[in-house]
Design an enzyme around this catalytic site. Structure first.
Site, PDB file in Angstrom:
ATOM      1  N   GLU A 279      51.736  83.685  92.261  1.00  0.00           N
ATOM      2  CA  GLU A 279      50.887  83.179  91.245  1.00  0.00           C
ATOM      3  C   GLU A 279      49.854  83.446  90.316  1.00  0.00           C
ATOM      4  OE1 GLU A 279      53.007  81.188  88.783  1.00  0.00           O
ATOM      5  OE2 GLU A 279      54.105  79.844  89.156  1.00  0.00           O
TER       6      GLU A 279
HETATM    7  C1  BLG Z   1      56.394  76.838  83.961  1.00  0.00           C
HETATM    8  C2  BLG Z   1      56.288  75.649  84.199  1.00  0.00           C
HETATM    9  C3  BLG Z   1      57.790  74.679  84.553  1.00  0.00           C
HETATM   10  C4  BLG Z   1      58.528  75.004  82.429  1.00  0.00           C
HETATM   11  C5  BLG Z   1      58.103  76.170  82.536  1.00  0.00           C
HETATM   12  O1  BLG Z   1      56.920  76.998  82.511  1.00  0.00           O
HETATM   13  O2  BLG Z   1      55.502  77.502  84.160  1.00  0.00           O
HETATM   14  N1  BLG Z   1      56.217  75.328  86.523  1.00  0.00           N
HETATM   15  C6  BLG Z   1      55.570  75.039  85.994  1.00  0.00           C
HETATM   16  O3  BLG Z   1      54.033  74.139  85.876  1.00  0.00           O
HETATM   17  C7  BLG Z   1      54.861  74.374  88.037  1.00  0.00           C
HETATM   18  O4  BLG Z   1      57.523  73.220  84.393  1.00  0.00           O
HETATM   19  O5  BLG Z   1      59.633  74.749  83.138  1.00  0.00           O
HETATM   20  S1  BLG Z   1      59.662  72.918  81.329  1.00  0.00           S
HETATM   21  O6  BLG Z   1      58.776  72.114  81.345  1.00  0.00           O
HETATM   22  O7  BLG Z   1      61.013  72.211  82.023  1.00  0.00           O
HETATM   23  O8  BLG Z   1      60.018  74.010  80.344  1.00  0.00           O
HETATM   24  C8  BLG Z   1      58.539  76.514  80.999  1.00  0.00           C
HETATM   25  O9  BLG Z   1      57.786  76.212  80.312  1.00  0.00           O
HETATM   26  C9  BLG Z   1      54.085  79.182  85.716  1.00  0.00           C
HETATM   27  C10 BLG Z   1      55.459  78.813  84.276  1.00  0.00           C
HETATM   28  C11 BLG Z   1      55.423  79.716  83.268  1.00  0.00           C
HETATM   29  C12 BLG Z   1      54.716  81.240  84.116  1.00  0.00           C
HETATM   30  N2  BLG Z   1      54.383  80.453  85.276  1.00  0.00           N
HETATM   31  C13 BLG Z   1      54.409  79.194  86.629  1.00  0.00           C
HETATM   32  O10 BLG Z   1      55.519  80.061  87.094  1.00  0.00           O
HETATM   33  C14 BLG Z   1      53.655  81.266  82.691  1.00  0.00           C
HETATM   34  O11 BLG Z   1      52.678  81.386  83.601  1.00  0.00           O
HETATM   35  N3  BLG Z   1      54.111  82.329  82.507  1.00  0.00           N
HETATM   36  C15 BLG Z   1      52.889  83.546  81.958  1.00  0.00           C
HETATM   37  C16 BLG Z   1      52.727  84.231  81.864  1.00  0.00           C
HETATM   38  S2  BLG Z   1      51.246  85.508  81.047  1.00  0.00           S
HETATM   39  O12 BLG Z   1      50.938  84.505  79.798  1.00  0.00           O
HETATM   40  O13 BLG Z   1      52.215  86.414  80.516  1.00  0.00           O
HETATM   41  O14 BLG Z   1      50.859  85.507  81.637  1.00  0.00           O
END
Ligand code: BLG
Length: 487
Positions: free
Chosen positions: A314
């Site tokens: 992360e």
């Molecule tokens: C996750 C959330 C989930 C959520 C999903 O997104 O975040 N997890 C956490 O907060 C730990 O709870 O599921 S939901 O609540 O059912 O909708 C979907 O919305 C986080 C993710 C998103 C990802 N990292 C943890 O893995 C992220 O930041 N992606 C974007 C990266 S960037 O913007 O391209 O740099």
């Protein structure tokens, strides 16, 4: 009378022949090694404790050699008994002993000096000897560049024979060998500048690059060798033939490739820059958060190394990390998830770790019961990243394809479809960057594997660094007793 005596003779002959056959086939002839193993129900194997052979991980016994040899024992339908040797000479001595193990599986290379007394199986892995140096030093590019440097190698290894060869060509070249160290110690000594150089196998470099940020390959010696299993010498080839049949099968079924990828594929997955960075962060950043990971893991009954692996994926263990989408903190919680997990300050590393731990434990518990036990963690991680709704969509698409929605290997091939209109338009929760959770889980698996070795009980407190460079058992190539490899 005459005919009677003939038939008597015939009966006698028949009885004798039967008796001889019995002697040959069963009662008299000593059983082959393979028959003995099968009768006893035990395959007794000797190996060494190292990341490329045998060690304890989250599931108990593991390691490349262990996994391969365990499958061989299963193939024979017998129990596996593992014994470990402290050094290579001891390993070969035990193999030769009457009551000793029947097989040695320890990344061994059939060297000419061993061939007289042992038999080696067909090879299962190609490796080469690589000279290792410290990244801050000038890179040696050929054997004469090794002159005037300190070099320590494993006593009794194939590398020692190569070094002898180099010395023949360059008489001023000096090296030392020790049987008191493991490969991982040699690499650590170069990393910490206790010795200038070492020489180890290419697979061991690939595996250990992620633990030692300063080690680099100087050059590969002009040779390649093949690792094999060894059995005691003699005329009995029953075990050897069965091993070779098993290894041929392991090649064909893809088992060998899978094991090679899992244990030696770190650099392939992370890239060199990623591997060096991980090694640096392992030393510089993880110690700041290890206690927080352990505490949170205990409270929520998850493996702390899994939490640490998630944290690395992360944020590279940076508490102020922020994504383009405004997800923040060491465990990258969205605002919504943070709130639901009782996290008031996402940038506080302890809170972030607690929140991430609580969330992954919750997801694990919420997953459908039908998901196979061994796969639950990967599904939970995928929903940590993409959300349970999208994961459910992917599982439905998986089932519609005739694949198993409870198997991660199947679902991960379908998840990327959530980003394609033709597929997501048919789902309940619609578009998602379905490739991201696949990548996410792959990386975490890799970090989890790496952390497992780095933090296994045998490794804790085994560092030979720090203060004294005295190592007993070091022998110099010019036969002067040496106690300090730096001199
Ligand atoms: C996750 C959330 C989930 C959520 C999903 O997104 O975040 N997890 C956490 O907060 C730990 O709870 O599921 S939901 O609540 O059912 O909708 C979907 O919305 C986080 C993710 C998103 C990802 N990292 C943890 O893995 C992220 O930041 N992606 C974007 C990266 S960037 O913007 O391209 O740099």
């Amino acid at each position: 009378m005459h005919s009677q005596s003939l038939s008597y003779l015939q009966r006698l002959l028949l009885a004798c022949t039967t008796c001889m056959l019995l002697v040959v086939n069963g009662c008299g002839k000593p059983p082959t090694t393979l028959e003995r193993i099968q009768a006893q129900g035990v395959l007794h194997v000797i190996t060494r404790n190292s990341p490329s052979t045998y060690f304890q991980d989250r599931n108990g016994d593991t390691g490349f050699e262990y996994e391969l040899v365990k499958r061989f024992a299963d193939h024979l339908g017998v129990e596996l008994k593992i014994e470990t040797a402290d050094n290579i000479d001891q390993l070969y001595d035990r193999l030769a002993a009457e009551d000793g193990p029947v097989l040695a599986a320890a990344g061994l290379v059939p060297s000419p000096s061993r061939l007289a007394s042992l038999r080696f199986s067909d090879p299962y892995l190609d490796v080469a000897s690589q000279i290792i140096y410290h990244q801050k030093d000038k890179r040696p590019k050929q054997p004469q560049h090794l002159i005037g440097k300190s070099l320590l190698a494993l006593k009794g290894s194939i590398h020692e024979e190569h070094l002898q060869q180099i010395q023949k060509e360059h008489p001023e070249f000096r090296y030392e060998v020790s049987d008191q160290v493991e490969t991982v110690d040699l690499l650590r000594m170069v990393d910490e500048r206790q010795v200038d150089l070492t020489v180890v196998n290419s697979n061991q470099v690939a595996m250990n690059q992620v633990y030692f940020p300063n080690i680099r390959v100087a050059f590969t010696l002009d040779n390649s060798h093949q690792q094999s299993w060894a059995i005691a010498g003699g005329d009995d080839v029953s075990l050897l033939n069965e091993i070779n049949r098993f290894l041929a099968n392991a090649k064909q079924s893809g088992l060998l490739q899978r094991l090679t990828e899992r244990y030696y594929g770190h650099v392939d997955t992370l890239g060199y820059v990623g591997a060096y960075a991980f090694a640096r962060h392992l030393q510089e950043r993880l110690p700041n958060y290890e206690a927080a990971f352990r505490d949170a893991a205990k409270i929520h009954s998850v493996d702390w190394r899994l939490l640490a692996a998630m944290g690395y994926q992360e944020s590279h263990w940076l508490p102020t990390a922020t994504s383009k989408t405004g997800v923040r903190g060491l465990m990258m919680l969205t605002q919504r998830t943070a709130k639901a997990m009782g996290v008031s300050d996402r940038l506080n590393p302890k809170q972030s770790i607690q929140g991430g731990a609580r969330y992954i434990a919750l997801l694990m518990a919420q997953l459908p019961k039908s998901i196979h036990e061994a796969d639950r963690v990967w599904f939970a991680l995928a929903s940590y990243n993409v959300g349970m709704g999208h994961l459910e969509d992917a599982r439905k698409l998986t089932a519609a394809e005739g694949l198993d929605p409870n198997k991660w290997l199947d679902v991960k091939t379908i998840l990327p479809r959530l980003a394609q209109k033709q597929w997501y338009s048919k789902t309940r929760y619609g578009y998602a960057r379905g490739g991201e959770p696949v990548h996410f889980v792959n990386n975490i698996r890799r970090y989890y594997d790496i952390l497992t070795w780095a933090t296994q009980p045998q490794m804790e407190g085994t560092s030979i660094s720090g203060g004294s460079t005295h190592l007993p058992g070091i022998q110099s190539s010019d036969n002067t007793p040496v106690t300090d490899p730096e001199h």
